[in-house]
Design an enzyme around this catalytic site. Structure first.
Site, mmCIF file in Angstrom:
data_model
loop_
_atom_site.group_PDB
_atom_site.id
_atom_site.type_symbol
_atom_site.label_atom_id
_atom_site.label_comp_id
_atom_site.label_asym_id
_atom_site.label_seq_id
_atom_site.Cartn_x
_atom_site.Cartn_y
_atom_site.Cartn_z
ATOM 1 C CG HIS A 159 20.757 40.203 88.485
ATOM 2 N ND1 HIS A 159 21.477 39.512 88.971
ATOM 3 C CD2 HIS A 159 21.441 41.805 88.407
ATOM 4 C CE1 HIS A 159 23.316 40.167 89.169
ATOM 5 N NE2 HIS A 159 22.835 41.534 89.192
ATOM 6 C CG ASP A 196 26.591 40.263 89.401
ATOM 7 O OD1 ASP A 196 27.483 41.760 89.338
ATOM 8 O OD2 ASP A 196 25.793 40.871 90.228
HETATM 9 ZN ZN ZN Z 1 26.018 43.692 88.048
#
Ligand code: ZN
Length: 435
Positions: free
Chosen positions: A260, A311
């Protein structure tokens, strides 16, 4: 020996026409232009290297469509995710993961980095095999015909100085030394091992070095600054940012991938870039969870290799993730064209495979793992496509028609050769999350 003949194939720096591709023992042995040889399997359309899904939590797939209507934030979504986590055991997780990895194969994903923290039974009780849940994931990848890197995740705390509670207790080994003692290292040929630090929230600073030492030269992944609240809590607890905390404890480096990296300071970007730390962006998840948009351009400028992952599996489509990197950057900077289609494809292939410990995969060249992903050019989205810009900016996972993984045919004509009816497997294996 296997022989394929690609109408068009991406050879790293160009889309070549009429390419004969040979493999033996799962690796490419010859790539040559020319007419279709007798006996070669035809790959009509545009053939790419295998795609690497660098960041997956397989069980999140059971939440698809069940969390997307509500208002709230990352934190309200997380409460729903914990309810699903609490319901799984090794058998039901195996069934779900077979289906999820089957969906990945159909999307052209030939290797997955599974960020795995659902280790133990309810209440933190050890299974007879304390790695039963991880073993279920490794077995599921074999069943689905793809490779896996099991990123066994150290997860010890709910927050800075906060003990675990509820479903989180299943994630914990107690301390980093017990986590390290449970590790078994490399698995069967389709599986490699890596380590993960769930986040600076979940592993106390004084235990980070234990995880780094256990990881050695294997991939080491960590969720980083996905939420502003993590940054604020880290500043309150340690008077520094999460990136600074990781840097100070030896976590950053070329074998490390931060997931991220959404809310960074300029100094954080410098720490990641100068240490060669990779960043895996997961745009469809970051949009779904209202996280924010990572500074992809500045990270790349600073020297950080970028990769992508699906994800939370709101969708499993690495074309969407790859173009999301560029489209996010456009929205963030109000400028177009920071990343070329070739750079986005590199993130989804070469860099992605490297980030999960498969540096021998991700390109169509002699000596590389024999992965091939063919995108059809007779679909409404790609009719007339003759370049990778069309693929990167218009294709969806549904346009993937042929997949070869390690020399073995996994998808033929859009059909999963090993699993058959993947939608039925998905539906049956995620029933438990319905109520
Ligand atoms: Zn994750």
């Amino acid at each position: 020996m296997s022989v394929w003949w690609a109408e068009r194939a991406w050879l790293g720096d160009r889309l070549a026409e009429h390419v004969r591709i040979e493999a033996t023992g799962g690796y490419f042995t010859a790539i040559t232009p020319g007419a279709r040889p007798a006996g070669a399997e035809l790959l009509p359309g545009i053939t790419l290297p295998g795609l690497a899904n660098v960041h997956s939590h397989a069980f999140h797939r059971a939440l698809r469509g069940r969390t997307h209507g509500a208002r709230g934030s990352f934190w309200t979504w997380r409460a729903q995710m914990y309810r699903v986590a609490d319901a799984l055991d090794p058998d039901s997780y195996f069934a779900l993961a077979v289906a999820v990895y089957g969906e990945m194969a159909l999307a052209g994903i030939t290797a997955v980095g599974e960020f795995h923290y659902l280790h133990h039974a309810q209440g933190g009780v050890r299974y007879a095999d304390p790695n039963a849940m991880g073993a279920a994931l490794v077995a599921a990848a074999a069943e689905a015909g793809i490779r896996i890197t099991l990123l066994d995740t150290c997860y010890l705390a709910a927050g800075f100085g906060e003990p675990l509670s509820g479903a989180q207790i299943r994630f914990s080994d107690g301390d980093a030394e017990s986590w390290a003692a449970r590790q078994r290292g490399q698995g069967p040929p389709h599986a490699r091992w890596g380590a993960a630090i769930h986040s600076v929230r979940a592993v106390p600073a004084d235990q980070l070095a234990t995880v780094v030492a256990a990881a050695g030269t294997a991939p080491l992944h960590v969720h980083l600054s996905e939420q502003r609240a993590e940054n604020a809590a880290c500043l309150a607890a340690h008077a520094c940012t999460p990136s600074e905390l990781l840097a100070g404890h030896g976590v950053l480096g070329a074998a490390t991938t931060a997931i991220h990296a959404t809310h960074l300071t300029e100094a954080d970007i410098g720490l990641l870039g100068s240490s060669g730390t990779g960043v895996c962006l997961c745009p469809t998840t970051e949009w779904d969870l209202a996280d924010g948009i990572a500074p992809a351009g500045p990270l790349s400028d600073a020297g950080t290799p970028l990769s992508v992952g699906s994800d939370g599996h709101a969708v499993i489509d690495l074309f969407a993730e790859a173009r999301g990197v560029e489209l996010g950057e456009r929205v963030r900077t109000e400028r177009r064209g920071r990343f070329s289609a070739a750079e986005l494809l590199t993130a989804a292939t070469v860099t992605g495979h490297r980030a999960i410990g498969w540096p021998d995969a991700g390109s169509i060249e002699v000596g590389a793992v024999a992965d091939l992903v063919t995108v059809a050019t007779d679909t409404v989205r790609l009719a007339g496509a003759v370049n990778i810009e069309s693929v990167l900016f218009a294709a969806t996972a549904a346009d993937v028609r042929e997949v070869v993984c390690g020399g073995r045919r996994v998808v033929r004509g859009g059909h999963h050769e090993l699993l058959g009816d993947v939608p039925r497997l998905l539906s049956e294996s995620s029933q438990f999350a319905m109520d």
